[in-house]
Design a protein around this motif. Structure first.
Motif, PDB file in Angstrom:
ATOM      1  N   MET A 172      23.406   1.536  -7.138  1.00 11.42           N
ATOM      2  CA  MET A 172      22.879   1.312  -5.895  1.00 11.42           C
ATOM      3  C   MET A 172      21.342   1.038  -5.923  1.00 11.42           C
ATOM      4  O   MET A 172      20.737   1.558  -6.787  1.00 11.42           O
ATOM      5  CB  MET A 172      22.964   2.595  -5.069  1.00 11.42           C
ATOM      6  CG  MET A 172      22.582   2.715  -3.728  1.00 11.42           C
ATOM      7  SD  MET A 172      22.707   4.362  -2.853  1.00 11.42           S
ATOM      8  CE  MET A 172      24.443   4.251  -2.513  1.00 11.42           C
ATOM      9  N   THR A 173      21.221   0.081  -5.010  1.00 10.89           N
ATOM     10  CA  THR A 173      19.634  -0.277  -4.907  1.00 10.89           C
ATOM     11  C   THR A 173      18.939   0.214  -3.715  1.00 10.89           C
ATOM     12  O   THR A 173      19.716   0.104  -2.705  1.00 10.89           O
ATOM     13  CB  THR A 173      19.514  -2.023  -4.996  1.00 10.89           C
ATOM     14  OG1 THR A 173      20.119  -2.573  -6.037  1.00 10.89           O
ATOM     15  CG2 THR A 173      18.105  -2.439  -4.862  1.00 10.89           C
ATOM     16  N   ILE A 174      17.959   0.927  -4.050  1.00 10.01           N
ATOM     17  CA  ILE A 174      17.336   1.572  -2.849  1.00 10.01           C
ATOM     18  C   ILE A 174      16.283   0.571  -2.140  1.00 10.01           C
ATOM     19  O   ILE A 174      15.753  -0.218  -2.771  1.00 10.01           O
ATOM     20  CB  ILE A 174      16.380   2.674  -3.452  1.00 10.01           C
ATOM     21  CG1 ILE A 174      17.143   3.739  -3.742  1.00 10.01           C
ATOM     22  CG2 ILE A 174      15.279   3.178  -2.218  1.00 10.01           C
ATOM     23  CD1 ILE A 174      16.300   4.998  -4.498  1.00 10.01           C
ATOM     24  N   GLN A 175      16.497   0.353  -0.573  1.00  7.22           N
ATOM     25  CA  GLN A 175      15.906  -0.508  -0.026  1.00  7.22           C
ATOM     26  C   GLN A 175      14.771   0.278   1.104  1.00  7.22           C
ATOM     27  O   GLN A 175      15.363   1.013   1.631  1.00  7.22           O
ATOM     28  CB  GLN A 175      16.946  -1.428   0.963  1.00  7.22           C
ATOM     29  CG  GLN A 175      17.827  -2.312  -0.048  1.00  7.22           C
ATOM     30  CD  GLN A 175      17.024  -3.321  -0.827  1.00  7.22           C
ATOM     31  OE1 GLN A 175      15.945  -4.024  -0.672  1.00  7.22           O
ATOM     32  NE2 GLN A 175      17.607  -3.672  -2.093  1.00  7.22           N
ATOM     33  N   LEU A 176      13.626  -0.301   1.125  1.00  7.64           N
ATOM     34  CA  LEU A 176      12.792   0.362   2.037  1.00  7.64           C
ATOM     35  C   LEU A 176      11.927  -0.557   3.080  1.00  7.64           C
ATOM     36  O   LEU A 176      11.182  -0.405   3.514  1.00  7.64           O
ATOM     37  CB  LEU A 176      11.737   1.260   1.086  1.00  7.64           C
ATOM     38  CG  LEU A 176      12.124   2.455   0.148  1.00  7.64           C
ATOM     39  CD1 LEU A 176      11.143   2.987  -0.377  1.00  7.64           C
ATOM     40  CD2 LEU A 176      12.992   3.524   1.286  1.00  7.64           C
ATOM     41  N   GLN A 177      12.726  -1.903   3.009  1.00  5.14           N
ATOM     42  CA  GLN A 177      12.373  -2.807   3.898  1.00  5.14           C
ATOM     43  C   GLN A 177      12.214  -2.213   5.480  1.00  5.14           C
ATOM     44  O   GLN A 177      12.743  -1.277   5.915  1.00  5.14           O
ATOM     45  CB  GLN A 177      13.234  -3.995   4.118  1.00  5.14           C
ATOM     46  CG  GLN A 177      12.946  -4.880   2.999  1.00  5.14           C
ATOM     47  CD  GLN A 177      13.866  -4.499   1.785  1.00  5.14           C
ATOM     48  OE1 GLN A 177      14.441  -3.399   1.781  1.00  5.14           O
ATOM     49  NE2 GLN A 177      13.879  -5.418   0.658  1.00  5.14           N
ATOM     50  N   GLY A 178      10.925  -2.457   6.014  1.00  9.35           N
ATOM     51  CA  GLY A 178      10.551  -1.961   7.226  1.00  9.35           C
ATOM     52  C   GLY A 178       9.737  -0.571   7.392  1.00  9.35           C
ATOM     53  O   GLY A 178       9.437  -0.307   8.465  1.00  9.35           O
ATOM     54  N   LYS A 179       9.585  -0.142   6.076  1.00 10.34           N
ATOM     55  CA  LYS A 179       9.180   1.222   6.053  1.00 10.34           C
ATOM     56  C   LYS A 179       7.453   0.858   5.626  1.00 10.34           C
ATOM     57  O   LYS A 179       7.080  -0.006   4.822  1.00 10.34           O
ATOM     58  CB  LYS A 179       9.756   2.120   5.171  1.00 10.34           C
ATOM     59  CG  LYS A 179      11.250   2.410   5.236  1.00 10.34           C
ATOM     60  CD  LYS A 179      11.423   3.233   6.608  1.00 10.34           C
ATOM     61  CE  LYS A 179      12.733   3.428   6.856  1.00 10.34           C
ATOM     62  NZ  LYS A 179      13.118   4.220   7.946  1.00 10.34           N
ATOM     63  N   ILE A 180       6.781   2.065   6.149  1.00 17.43           N
ATOM     64  CA  ILE A 180       5.296   1.740   6.014  1.00 17.43           C
ATOM     65  C   ILE A 180       4.891   3.038   4.901  1.00 17.43           C
ATOM     66  O   ILE A 180       5.233   4.139   5.525  1.00 17.43           O
ATOM     67  CB  ILE A 180       4.388   1.698   7.045  1.00 17.43           C
ATOM     68  CG1 ILE A 180       4.531   0.521   7.743  1.00 17.43           C
ATOM     69  CG2 ILE A 180       2.801   1.984   6.509  1.00 17.43           C
ATOM     70  CD1 ILE A 180       4.074   0.174   9.100  1.00 17.43           C
ATOM     71  N   ALA A 181       4.368   2.882   3.593  1.00 14.78           N
ATOM     72  CA  ALA A 181       4.155   4.259   2.882  1.00 14.78           C
ATOM     73  C   ALA A 181       2.822   4.183   2.459  1.00 14.78           C
ATOM     74  O   ALA A 181       2.015   3.098   2.266  1.00 14.78           O
ATOM     75  CB  ALA A 181       4.996   3.945   1.399  1.00 14.78           C
ATOM     76  N   LEU A 182       2.125   5.403   2.758  1.00 11.59           N
ATOM     77  CA  LEU A 182       0.724   5.462   2.391  1.00 11.59           C
ATOM     78  C   LEU A 182       0.644   6.415   1.190  1.00 11.59           C
ATOM     79  O   LEU A 182       1.414   7.585   1.224  1.00 11.59           O
ATOM     80  CB  LEU A 182       0.101   6.285   3.682  1.00 11.59           C
ATOM     81  CG  LEU A 182      -1.453   7.084   3.382  1.00 11.59           C
ATOM     82  CD1 LEU A 182      -2.381   6.140   2.760  1.00 11.59           C
ATOM     83  CD2 LEU A 182      -1.866   7.616   4.403  1.00 11.59           C
ATOM     84  N   VAL A 183       0.185   6.121   0.049  1.00 16.70           N
ATOM     85  CA  VAL A 183       0.035   6.929  -1.183  1.00 16.70           C
ATOM     86  C   VAL A 183      -1.388   7.154  -1.418  1.00 16.70           C
ATOM     87  O   VAL A 183      -2.105   6.232  -1.902  1.00 16.70           O
ATOM     88  CB  VAL A 183       0.499   6.174  -2.293  1.00 16.70           C
ATOM     89  CG1 VAL A 183       0.867   7.002  -3.658  1.00 16.70           C
ATOM     90  CG2 VAL A 183       2.334   5.551  -2.059  1.00 16.70           C
ATOM     91  N   THR A 184      -1.788   8.363  -1.460  1.00 17.61           N
ATOM     92  CA  THR A 184      -2.982   8.669  -1.479  1.00 17.61           C
ATOM     93  C   THR A 184      -3.310   8.767  -3.116  1.00 17.61           C
ATOM     94  O   THR A 184      -2.425   9.029  -3.856  1.00 17.61           O
ATOM     95  CB  THR A 184      -3.690   9.889  -1.225  1.00 17.61           C
ATOM     96  OG1 THR A 184      -2.663  11.009  -1.616  1.00 17.61           O
ATOM     97  CG2 THR A 184      -3.389  10.270   0.412  1.00 17.61           C
ATOM     98  N   GLY A 185      -4.413   8.558  -3.429  1.00 11.97           N
ATOM     99  CA  GLY A 185      -5.163   8.616  -4.908  1.00 11.97           C
ATOM    100  C   GLY A 185      -4.125   7.532  -5.725  1.00 11.97           C
ATOM    101  O   GLY A 185      -3.754   7.870  -6.931  1.00 11.97           O
ATOM    102  N   SER A 186      -3.999   6.245  -5.045  1.00 11.51           N
ATOM    103  CA  SER A 186      -2.962   5.366  -5.724  1.00 11.51           C
ATOM    104  C   SER A 186      -3.770   4.182  -6.451  1.00 11.51           C
ATOM    105  O   SER A 186      -3.242   3.071  -6.828  1.00 11.51           O
ATOM    106  CB  SER A 186      -2.164   4.908  -4.747  1.00 11.51           C
ATOM    107  OG  SER A 186      -2.766   4.513  -3.592  1.00 11.51           O
ATOM    108  N   SER A 187      -5.120   4.402  -6.838  1.00  6.95           N
ATOM    109  CA  SER A 187      -5.711   3.136  -7.367  1.00  6.95           C
ATOM    110  C   SER A 187      -5.443   3.197  -9.038  1.00  6.95           C
ATOM    111  O   SER A 187      -5.594   2.135  -9.653  1.00  6.95           O
ATOM    112  CB  SER A 187      -7.253   3.264  -7.297  1.00  6.95           C
ATOM    113  OG  SER A 187      -7.866   4.364  -7.947  1.00  6.95           O
ATOM    114  N   SER A 188      -4.774   4.127  -9.463  1.00  8.29           N
ATOM    115  CA  SER A 188      -4.504   4.236 -10.925  1.00  8.29           C
ATOM    116  C   SER A 188      -3.492   5.414 -11.131  1.00  8.29           C
ATOM    117  O   SER A 188      -3.053   6.147 -10.342  1.00  8.29           O
ATOM    118  CB  SER A 188      -5.551   4.509 -11.818  1.00  8.29           C
ATOM    119  OG  SER A 188      -6.185   5.597 -11.443  1.00  8.29           O
TER     120      SER A 188
END
Length: 255
Positions: free
Chosen positions: A1-17
């Motif tokens: 199964m392939t997970i699809q997240l099209q249409g979703k907005i994700a905010l990931v903190t501390g995500s420069s590295s």
């Protein structure tokens, strides 16, 4: 199964590295529009976002000091304006040990620094995204804790461990409140994850070798190990899972 997240907005903190960047890139690879948050790694965050855009995805980099309420608020509003909607997936990854301080040398300043970056950021960013998720009747909040929350951490890490234990308790309470609104809240608890600035800064080579030698699966974890779990928790595959903590540690700690 392939997970699809099209249409979703994700905010990931501390995500420069590190772990945060791997999570953000993994969510983007599944179709989510991703907000890369940074405090000090501006160039890295902007480069990561640009790479997603060049590949045909949607991403942007956003600055905030996530220990300050007004800056968190401005960031969430900027994400809405730049990415075209409210946050569907929040990954509270930003956190730090700051430095190792034994209790006999504890200061109020150090206590506040650690608690603010690890717990306060989770509490108030969750608060900021809840209205948008509530309006949609769906949302995923993922809080990063640590194996230190269970064992008290190494020398000089008691307040860090306490802050991460508080994240687990907070997530359980949040999950109860948010469940009737269609929102899931869970924790990821990484063990010894290599390829990160955290251990490069706070763990000696001897300490690394001694820890890895005790891991049943025989290796340190990778940021991708954590990102794969974040992808699961961001997707519909985890719709009946809330208030839980998933341990990613190769068997070094089993509940």
């Amino acid at each position: 199964m392939t997970i699809q997240l099209q249409g979703k907005i994700a905010l990931v903190t501390g995500s420069s590295s590190g772990i945060g960047r791997q999570i953000a890139e993994t969510l983007a690879a599944s179709g989510a529009a991703v907000a890369f948050h940074y405090r000090s790694g501006k160039e890295e965050a902007e480069a990561a976002a640009a790479s997603i855009v060049q590949a045909g995805g949607k991403a942007a980099a956003f600055y905030a000091d996530v220990t300050k309420l007004e800056e968190m608020d401005l960031m969430v509003e900027a994400v809405k304006a730049e990415l075209g909607g409210t946050v569907d997936i929040l990954v509270n990854n930003a956190g730090d040990l700051i430095r190792r301080v034994r209790n006999a040398e504890m200061t109020e300043e150090h206590y506040n620094q650690v608690m603010d970056v690890n717990l306060k950021s989770c509490v108030f960013l969750s608060k900021l995204v809840l209205p948008g998720m509530t309006a949609k009747g769906a949302g995923k909040i993922i809080n990063l804790t640590s194996v230190a929350a269970h064992d008290g951490g190494g020398p000089g890490a008691s307040i860090y461990a306490a802050s991460k234990a508080a994240v687990i308790a907070y997530t359980k309470g949040l999950a109860k409140e948010a469940a009737p609104l269609g929102i899931n809240a869970n924790c990821i608890s990484p063990g010894f994850i290599g390829q990160t600035a955290f251990h490069a800064t706070h763990t000696s080579d001897d300490g690394r070798k001694a820890t890895v030698a005790k891991i049943p699966l025989g290796r340190e974890g990778t940021p991708q190990d954590v990102a794969d779990t974040a992808l699961f928790l961001s997707s519909s595959l985890s719709d009946y899972l809330t208030g839980e903590t998933i341990e990613i540690n190769g068997g070094m700690f089993m509940r």
